[in-house]
Design a protein around this motif. Structure first.
Motif, mmCIF file in Angstrom:
data_model
loop_
_atom_site.group_PDB
_atom_site.id
_atom_site.type_symbol
_atom_site.label_atom_id
_atom_site.label_comp_id
_atom_site.label_asym_id
_atom_site.label_seq_id
_atom_site.Cartn_x
_atom_site.Cartn_y
_atom_site.Cartn_z
ATOM 1 N N ILE A 55 11.348 19.657 -12.253
ATOM 2 C CA ILE A 55 10.700 21.015 -12.312
ATOM 3 C C ILE A 55 9.226 20.961 -11.461
ATOM 4 O O ILE A 55 9.022 21.681 -10.777
ATOM 5 C CB ILE A 55 10.526 21.602 -13.883
ATOM 6 C CG1 ILE A 55 11.957 21.927 -14.253
ATOM 7 C CG2 ILE A 55 9.465 22.667 -13.925
ATOM 8 C CD1 ILE A 55 11.930 22.322 -15.784
ATOM 9 N N ARG A 56 8.615 19.695 -11.992
ATOM 10 C CA ARG A 56 7.369 19.492 -11.283
ATOM 11 C C ARG A 56 7.507 19.529 -9.745
ATOM 12 O O ARG A 56 6.764 19.807 -8.786
ATOM 13 C CB ARG A 56 6.609 18.138 -11.688
ATOM 14 C CG ARG A 56 6.279 18.481 -13.112
ATOM 15 C CD ARG A 56 5.330 17.348 -13.763
ATOM 16 N NE ARG A 56 5.054 17.261 -15.127
ATOM 17 C CZ ARG A 56 5.924 16.415 -15.859
ATOM 18 N NH1 ARG A 56 6.880 15.634 -15.534
ATOM 19 N NH2 ARG A 56 5.732 16.568 -17.283
ATOM 20 N N ASN A 88 7.886 22.703 -7.932
ATOM 21 C CA ASN A 88 6.524 23.283 -8.116
ATOM 22 C C ASN A 88 5.491 22.502 -7.926
ATOM 23 O O ASN A 88 4.556 22.282 -8.625
ATOM 24 C CB ASN A 88 6.572 23.903 -9.635
ATOM 25 C CG ASN A 88 7.363 25.008 -10.073
ATOM 26 O OD1 ASN A 88 7.073 26.034 -9.809
ATOM 27 N ND2 ASN A 88 8.441 24.644 -10.789
ATOM 28 N N ALA A 138 3.527 23.133 -5.242
ATOM 29 C CA ALA A 138 2.710 24.095 -4.420
ATOM 30 C C ALA A 138 0.985 24.052 -4.990
ATOM 31 O O ALA A 138 0.999 23.987 -6.141
ATOM 32 C CB ALA A 138 3.211 25.405 -4.253
ATOM 33 N N LEU A 159 -1.612 26.518 -4.459
ATOM 34 C CA LEU A 159 -1.832 27.718 -4.081
ATOM 35 C C LEU A 159 -3.335 27.939 -3.425
ATOM 36 O O LEU A 159 -3.479 28.887 -2.568
ATOM 37 C CB LEU A 159 -1.727 28.702 -5.095
ATOM 38 C CG LEU A 159 -0.192 29.138 -5.395
ATOM 39 C CD1 LEU A 159 -0.285 30.496 -6.496
ATOM 40 C CD2 LEU A 159 0.698 29.453 -4.186
ATOM 41 N N TRP A 172 7.685 27.309 -7.299
ATOM 42 C CA TRP A 172 6.614 27.612 -5.888
ATOM 43 C C TRP A 172 6.735 26.240 -5.286
ATOM 44 O O TRP A 172 5.903 25.283 -5.456
ATOM 45 C CB TRP A 172 5.445 28.085 -6.540
ATOM 46 C CG TRP A 172 5.288 29.151 -7.132
ATOM 47 C CD1 TRP A 172 5.608 29.521 -8.426
ATOM 48 C CD2 TRP A 172 4.715 30.387 -6.506
ATOM 49 N NE1 TRP A 172 5.432 30.836 -9.085
ATOM 50 C CE2 TRP A 172 4.623 31.464 -7.720
ATOM 51 C CE3 TRP A 172 3.825 30.683 -5.726
ATOM 52 C CZ2 TRP A 172 4.264 32.661 -7.425
ATOM 53 C CZ3 TRP A 172 3.505 32.012 -5.029
ATOM 54 C CH2 TRP A 172 3.664 32.949 -6.351
ATOM 55 N N VAL A 187 13.108 32.733 -6.040
ATOM 56 C CA VAL A 187 13.697 33.330 -7.241
ATOM 57 C C VAL A 187 15.203 33.261 -6.889
ATOM 58 O O VAL A 187 15.764 33.891 -6.209
ATOM 59 C CB VAL A 187 13.310 34.582 -7.522
ATOM 60 C CG1 VAL A 187 13.992 35.228 -8.909
ATOM 61 C CG2 VAL A 187 11.911 34.990 -8.034
ATOM 62 N N ARG A 233 11.143 29.070 -15.006
ATOM 63 C CA ARG A 233 11.034 30.411 -14.453
ATOM 64 C C ARG A 233 9.154 30.447 -14.157
ATOM 65 O O ARG A 233 8.694 31.357 -14.811
ATOM 66 C CB ARG A 233 11.235 31.361 -15.376
ATOM 67 C CG ARG A 233 12.720 31.531 -15.505
ATOM 68 C CD ARG A 233 13.156 32.410 -16.531
ATOM 69 N NE ARG A 233 14.452 32.607 -16.904
ATOM 70 C CZ ARG A 233 14.969 33.109 -18.098
ATOM 71 N NH1 ARG A 233 14.022 33.946 -18.646
ATOM 72 N NH2 ARG A 233 16.224 32.982 -18.310
ATOM 73 N N MET A 234 8.882 29.745 -12.986
ATOM 74 C CA MET A 234 7.366 30.038 -12.881
ATOM 75 C C MET A 234 7.496 31.103 -11.768
ATOM 76 O O MET A 234 8.038 31.227 -10.626
ATOM 77 C CB MET A 234 7.062 28.795 -11.623
ATOM 78 C CG MET A 234 6.841 27.639 -12.823
ATOM 79 S SD MET A 234 5.577 27.843 -14.017
ATOM 80 C CE MET A 234 5.988 26.396 -14.998
ATOM 81 N N MET A 235 6.896 32.494 -12.275
ATOM 82 C CA MET A 235 7.269 33.652 -11.726
ATOM 83 C C MET A 235 6.160 34.215 -10.727
ATOM 84 O O MET A 235 5.138 33.831 -10.632
ATOM 85 C CB MET A 235 7.659 34.804 -12.823
ATOM 86 C CG MET A 235 8.821 34.510 -13.696
ATOM 87 S SD MET A 235 10.284 34.224 -12.879
ATOM 88 C CE MET A 235 10.714 35.939 -12.288
ATOM 89 N N TYR A 236 6.394 35.202 -10.090
ATOM 90 C CA TYR A 236 5.804 35.702 -8.698
ATOM 91 C C TYR A 236 4.724 36.520 -9.258
ATOM 92 O O TYR A 236 3.538 36.277 -8.678
ATOM 93 C CB TYR A 236 6.643 36.487 -7.938
ATOM 94 C CG TYR A 236 6.112 36.746 -6.673
ATOM 95 C CD1 TYR A 236 6.276 35.820 -5.556
ATOM 96 C CD2 TYR A 236 5.700 38.118 -6.322
ATOM 97 C CE1 TYR A 236 5.872 36.155 -4.530
ATOM 98 C CE2 TYR A 236 5.489 38.341 -4.881
ATOM 99 C CZ TYR A 236 5.541 37.578 -3.953
ATOM 100 O OH TYR A 236 5.160 37.481 -2.612
#
Lengths: 291, 291
Positions: free
Chosen positions: B7-8, B11, B13, B15, B195, B206, B281-284
């Motif tokens: 998962i890491r 993810n 990114a 930002l 992300w 997604v 679910r790291m969401m937008y």
């Protein structure tokens, strides 16, 4: 109502009304600004710094924090807080899952301190020749909270010091007379999270969803007075009751919507599909600040 | 590796290296600061305002935006961008699900503009007497991206103008020779979001997860050269391969971890349970700014 309406109704919190409180470096919860200024700030247990309220660092063990806070909560109780909801049942205050408990707190005080709570919410279902069915309980009309509303098959708060699955097995026996060897087959399959505000109280709660496939010949039976009655409903009736009404206790709708998603009852081409699935997990601490 | 490590890894990114870009009031995606300053800002198509980059408002229809951007992307291609990945396949640029497409964009340019992409990722499984099995494909060694890695049973990018389920049925035929009447039984059961950053490129993606229970006698067969071979693995072998290795393409691990959760293969008392379920679910766009 719609599925998204239920999600919005659970996620009604306005976080700008709240301030964080800390135990050491860890955020333990949230205090409503008015409750913080009028009550908590005058307890002698907390000091205000730029980023929020800090519990007295002299309380340097979970036992000391639990005892000092309990004494304070008892004075609040004497002033009329928590009403008939005081339960002598302790919840854990722990900032993240997997980290040790920082202290314990009387259950009825938890939403006043915006501490994350939760517990197992189980959907008991039956695969019949005529399709999926769900055992739907109606809460006792004597319960202090949400009397007479529909509920998840078995659900309970999570007391400090008990495992989630262990707690579920216990609740299965107490609420539905499901024997331990059957209850142990329940599987943890999801997490539902929301931020619910009621006046000065905040619930940043995380429910762990379990599924249990029950044999057709088994009938759950109310055991401890928490449940008025059980009925076996076709999944489509549950689906429509959740979608169209407020008959289920507010957060139980989300557990059932999660069940509907996982069991393939929604279409990926429904424009609400991603917002619904996303909305079921409004989480406490976004990972690495993304999102 | 562990499930959380996957998962890491997805993810990864940062930002803070990116700036938003907008079509009207809607955020359409993210531009790396260097790519924005050195390239996009000199295109004549965007102007910089306080909150990010804004596409020329004179491009007031999806068709005009698509055409103007395509001309610009072709000049970039002439300067060596997108390398062998240019596909003549268009993705939709749409800020939220359910809202109309704002424009279309060549697939290989999408991560340069940090536009959310995605598509169906299906796990094809078999319930055998000896337990759950999953059909695991190995990607063709000729593919330009992730050659020879393990993959979800069927997965594909989502071209503009096609329904998700419709696209899945098409991909099922092309990648695995699954006939339409069988593929149509696939159920949308979850969403996985992450992300991912690769240099100046960002994927705020997604994926829509589908499950398809396949009959024991059916064997998927590579059809279009995208897949090298299929093997039927016991779920425990898939579980351990995901947990312990990087043999699966990076984002496919998350779809399989979601499958393991939904099928009850993780324990609620694993301290990583909530972080894993949350991390999928790291969401937008967090709903109403909470969380």
């Amino acid at each position: 109502m719609s599925f998204l309406d239920h999600i919005r109704r659970c996620n009604n919190a306005d976080l700008s009304q709240f301030e964080s409180w800390f135990i050491g470096q860890e955020r333990a919860g949230f205090l409503h600004r008015d409750f913080a200024a009028d009550v908590v700030g005058k307890s002698g247990l907390f000091t205000r710094r730029e980023n929020g309220w800090h519990l007295d660092p002299g309380l340097d063990t979970p036992a000391k924090r639990t005892a000092a806070m309990r004494a304070f909560l008892l004075t609040l109780r004497g002033r009329g807080y928590f009403k008939g909801l005081w339960r002598e049942e302790e919840y854990a205050v722990a900032p993240h899952d997997g980290t040790p408990m920082l202290m314990a707190m009387e259950r009825s005080a938890v939403p006043w301190f915006g501490v994350r709570a939760g517990g197992p919410h189980m959907t008991g279902f039956v695969r019949r020749a005529d399709g999926l069915h769900i055992w739907v309980p109606r809460r006792s009309y004597e319960k202090p909270t949400f009397p007479g509303q529909l509920d998840n098959t078995v659900a309970g708060g999570q007391p400090a010091g008990l495992g989630l699955h262990e707690n579920l097995v216990k609740e299965c026996g107490e609420e539905a007379s499901i024997p331990p060897q059957l209850a142990k087959q329940a599987k943890a399959v999801s997490v539902v999270a929301y931020w619910n505000q009621s006046g000065q109280q905040l619930k940043p709660d995380v429910m762990t969803c379990f599924d249990l496939e029950l044999p057709e010949e088994f009938t759950p039976r109310a055991n401890d007075g928490e449940v008025h009655s059980f009925e076996l409903w076709p999944v489509q009736r549950v689906f429509e009751t959740v979608r169209d009404t407020e008959e289920f206790k507010y957060n139980c709708n989300l557990v059932l919507i999660d069940f509907f998603v996982r069991h393939g009852l929604l279409s990926a081409d429904d424009p609400d599909f991603v917002p619904i699935v996303q909305g079921l997990r409004m989480m406490y601490t976004p990972m690495s600040g993304i999102g």
